[in-house]
Scaffold this motif. Structure first.
Motif, PDB file in Angstrom:
ATOM      1  N   MET A 154       0.855  -1.196   0.000  1.00  0.00           N
ATOM      2  CA  MET A 154       0.000   0.000   0.000  1.00  0.00           C
ATOM      3  C   MET A 154       0.883   1.236   0.000  1.00  0.00           C
ATOM      4  O   MET A 154       1.744   1.390   0.872  1.00  0.00           O
ATOM      5  CB  MET A 154      -0.912   0.002   1.227  1.00  0.00           C
ATOM      6  N   ALA A 155       0.667   2.095  -0.987  1.00  0.00           N
ATOM      7  CA  ALA A 155       1.485   3.301  -1.114  1.00  0.00           C
ATOM      8  C   ALA A 155       1.112   4.313  -0.038  1.00  0.00           C
ATOM      9  O   ALA A 155       0.040   4.250   0.563  1.00  0.00           O
ATOM     10  CB  ALA A 155       1.294   3.914  -2.499  1.00  0.00           C
ATOM     11  N   THR A 156       1.998   5.265   0.161  1.00  0.00           N
ATOM     12  CA  THR A 156       1.736   6.372   1.086  1.00  0.00           C
ATOM     13  C   THR A 156       0.481   7.120   0.655  1.00  0.00           C
ATOM     14  O   THR A 156       0.235   7.313  -0.536  1.00  0.00           O
ATOM     15  CB  THR A 156       2.946   7.343   1.083  1.00  0.00           C
ATOM     16  N   PHE A 157      -0.320   7.518   1.631  1.00  0.00           N
ATOM     17  CA  PHE A 157      -1.542   8.284   1.345  1.00  0.00           C
ATOM     18  C   PHE A 157      -1.143   9.734   1.078  1.00  0.00           C
ATOM     19  O   PHE A 157      -0.960  10.529   2.004  1.00  0.00           O
ATOM     20  CB  PHE A 157      -2.511   8.177   2.524  1.00  0.00           C
ATOM     21  N   THR A 158      -0.976  10.058  -0.191  1.00  0.00           N
ATOM     22  CA  THR A 158      -0.490  11.384  -0.567  1.00  0.00           C
ATOM     23  C   THR A 158      -0.971  11.732  -1.969  1.00  0.00           C
ATOM     24  O   THR A 158      -1.306  10.840  -2.756  1.00  0.00           O
ATOM     25  CB  THR A 158       1.063  11.424  -0.542  1.00  0.00           C
ATOM     26  N   ASP A 159      -1.000  13.034  -2.271  1.00  0.00           N
ATOM     27  CA  ASP A 159      -1.334  13.477  -3.631  1.00  0.00           C
ATOM     28  C   ASP A 159      -0.091  13.509  -4.531  1.00  0.00           C
ATOM     29  O   ASP A 159      -0.202  13.772  -5.730  1.00  0.00           O
ATOM     30  CB  ASP A 159      -1.956  14.886  -3.588  1.00  0.00           C
ATOM     31  N   ASN A 160       1.067  13.263  -3.941  1.00  0.00           N
ATOM     32  CA  ASN A 160       2.318  13.308  -4.708  1.00  0.00           C
ATOM     33  C   ASN A 160       2.494  12.020  -5.511  1.00  0.00           C
ATOM     34  O   ASN A 160       2.879  10.981  -4.972  1.00  0.00           O
ATOM     35  CB  ASN A 160       3.494  13.522  -3.748  1.00  0.00           C
ATOM     36  N   GLU A 161       2.209  12.100  -6.801  1.00  0.00           N
ATOM     37  CA  GLU A 161       2.247  10.902  -7.646  1.00  0.00           C
ATOM     38  C   GLU A 161       3.657  10.331  -7.785  1.00  0.00           C
ATOM     39  O   GLU A 161       3.828   9.129  -7.974  1.00  0.00           O
ATOM     40  CB  GLU A 161       1.670  11.207  -9.031  1.00  0.00           C
ATOM     41  N   ASP A 162       4.664  11.184  -7.677  1.00  0.00           N
ATOM     42  CA  ASP A 162       6.052  10.703  -7.771  1.00  0.00           C
ATOM     43  C   ASP A 162       6.379   9.761  -6.619  1.00  0.00           C
ATOM     44  O   ASP A 162       7.052   8.739  -6.805  1.00  0.00           O
ATOM     45  CB  ASP A 162       7.043  11.878  -7.778  1.00  0.00           C
ATOM     46  N   VAL A 163       5.896  10.106  -5.436  1.00  0.00           N
ATOM     47  CA  VAL A 163       6.114   9.259  -4.249  1.00  0.00           C
ATOM     48  C   VAL A 163       5.425   7.908  -4.448  1.00  0.00           C
ATOM     49  O   VAL A 163       6.017   6.848  -4.233  1.00  0.00           O
ATOM     50  CB  VAL A 163       5.592   9.953  -2.965  1.00  0.00           C
ATOM     51  N   ILE A 164       4.166   7.960  -4.869  1.00  0.00           N
ATOM     52  CA  ILE A 164       3.386   6.731  -5.078  1.00  0.00           C
ATOM     53  C   ILE A 164       4.058   5.848  -6.132  1.00  0.00           C
ATOM     54  O   ILE A 164       4.240   4.645  -5.926  1.00  0.00           O
ATOM     55  CB  ILE A 164       1.942   7.086  -5.516  1.00  0.00           C
ATOM     56  N   ARG A 165       4.437   6.467  -7.241  1.00  0.00           N
ATOM     57  CA  ARG A 165       5.068   5.705  -8.334  1.00  0.00           C
ATOM     58  C   ARG A 165       6.376   5.060  -7.868  1.00  0.00           C
ATOM     59  O   ARG A 165       6.662   3.913  -8.192  1.00  0.00           O
ATOM     60  CB  ARG A 165       5.315   6.624  -9.539  1.00  0.00           C
ATOM     61  N   ARG A 166       7.162   5.817  -7.104  1.00  0.00           N
ATOM     62  CA  ARG A 166       8.441   5.296  -6.617  1.00  0.00           C
ATOM     63  C   ARG A 166       8.227   4.083  -5.705  1.00  0.00           C
ATOM     64  O   ARG A 166       8.956   3.092  -5.797  1.00  0.00           O
ATOM     65  CB  ARG A 166       9.195   6.403  -5.878  1.00  0.00           C
ATOM     66  N   GLU A 167       7.204   4.149  -4.855  1.00  0.00           N
ATOM     67  CA  GLU A 167       6.924   3.031  -3.938  1.00  0.00           C
ATOM     68  C   GLU A 167       6.456   1.789  -4.705  1.00  0.00           C
ATOM     69  O   GLU A 167       6.875   0.669  -4.418  1.00  0.00           O
ATOM     70  CB  GLU A 167       5.900   3.470  -2.892  1.00  0.00           C
ATOM     71  N   PHE A 168       5.593   1.994  -5.705  1.00  0.00           N
ATOM     72  CA  PHE A 168       5.139   0.864  -6.524  1.00  0.00           C
ATOM     73  C   PHE A 168       6.291   0.272  -7.339  1.00  0.00           C
ATOM     74  O   PHE A 168       6.402  -0.937  -7.479  1.00  0.00           O
ATOM     75  CB  PHE A 168       4.002   1.306  -7.452  1.00  0.00           C
ATOM     76  N   LYS A 169       7.129   1.148  -7.878  1.00  0.00           N
ATOM     77  CA  LYS A 169       8.308   0.690  -8.634  1.00  0.00           C
ATOM     78  C   LYS A 169       9.202  -0.194  -7.762  1.00  0.00           C
ATOM     79  O   LYS A 169       9.712  -1.212  -8.200  1.00  0.00           O
ATOM     80  CB  LYS A 169       9.131   1.904  -9.093  1.00  0.00           C
TER      81      LYS A 169
END
Length: 222
Positions: A154-169
């Motif tokens: 589960m990615a960080t709950f944030t609007d920052n798509e770069d953070v989410i993408r980095r975690e999924f990557k």
């Protein structure tokens, strides 16, 4: 819009048409689940054992139940006879308990290892060190009634798509690294469960094979 219309709209946005959609039905009435079932959904995700058990008795036999929330060890026995996939295996102790109850139910239960990929402390999951320790233990090979079929995050709950993408990557990279290693016989890695209503498109772009969508299907939570 109806549940059926919501599902059509969601499916039309999918980047990967082969990605499995798990309808997160927690807190939703059985009538809503039956509406989704009539629209073709067979995979439903619940996060509370009691609610899952109650709904299981009221839905058609070919419904595939996913336990997506934090699972307490003392509750495993209630879902072991029928659960299709446990997403949130976040400790070795829990995996051993699932194996014990699966043996009693004469089943092999498919599981995903939940990895802690988010910045938030509140989220559960293995870290890299705990995963390595488990893989190297003798005990892991003895668990004949579980099958590790993939990873969940589960990615960080944030609007920052770069953070989410980095975690999924990062989760996808770990998945590929694990697949390239020699793993115990009870591992057959093929699923990456990542992505929810707010970030499922990014998750699919980064290799998710399974997304968990609730509010976009059923409307906002009760």
């Amino acid at each position: 819009m109806s549940i059926k219309e919501n599902l059509i709209e969601i499916k039309n946005t999918f980047v990967n048409p082969n990605c499995k959609l798990v309808a997160v039905s927690k807190t939703k009435p059985v009538d809503a689940l039956k509406e989704a079932y009539a629209a073709g959904i067979r995979d439903f995700g619940e996060n509370k054992v009691q609610e899952l058990v109650d709904k299981q008795t009221q839905m058609p036999q070919d419904t595939q139940w996913h336990m997506i929330g934090h699972l307490q060890r003392n509750k495993v026995k209630y879902i072991a006879p029928f659960i299709y996939l446990i997403h949130g295996v976040d400790s070795f102790k829990l995996l051993k308990e699932i194996n014990k109850e699966a043996k009693k139910a004469d089943r092999i239960i498919p599981c995903l290892l939940q990895m802690h990929i988010a910045k938030e402390e509140s989220k559960f999951g293995f870290d890299q060190v705990e995963l390595e320790e488990m893989l190297q233990s003798k005990e892991i090979k003895e668990l004949e009634h579980v099958k590790i079929v993939g990873l969940m995050g589960m990615a960080t709950f944030t609007d920052n798509e770069d953070v989410i993408r980095r975690e999924f990557k990062g989760l996808k990279a770990l998945f590929e690294e694990l697949k390239s290693n020699e793993l115990p016989q009870n591992f057959n890695l093929k699923e990456i469960s990542m992505g929810m209503s707010g970030d499922y498109l990014i998750a699919q772009e980064e290799g998710s094979t399974m997304v968990r969508i609730g509010s976009a299907i059923f409307g906002s939570r009760n």
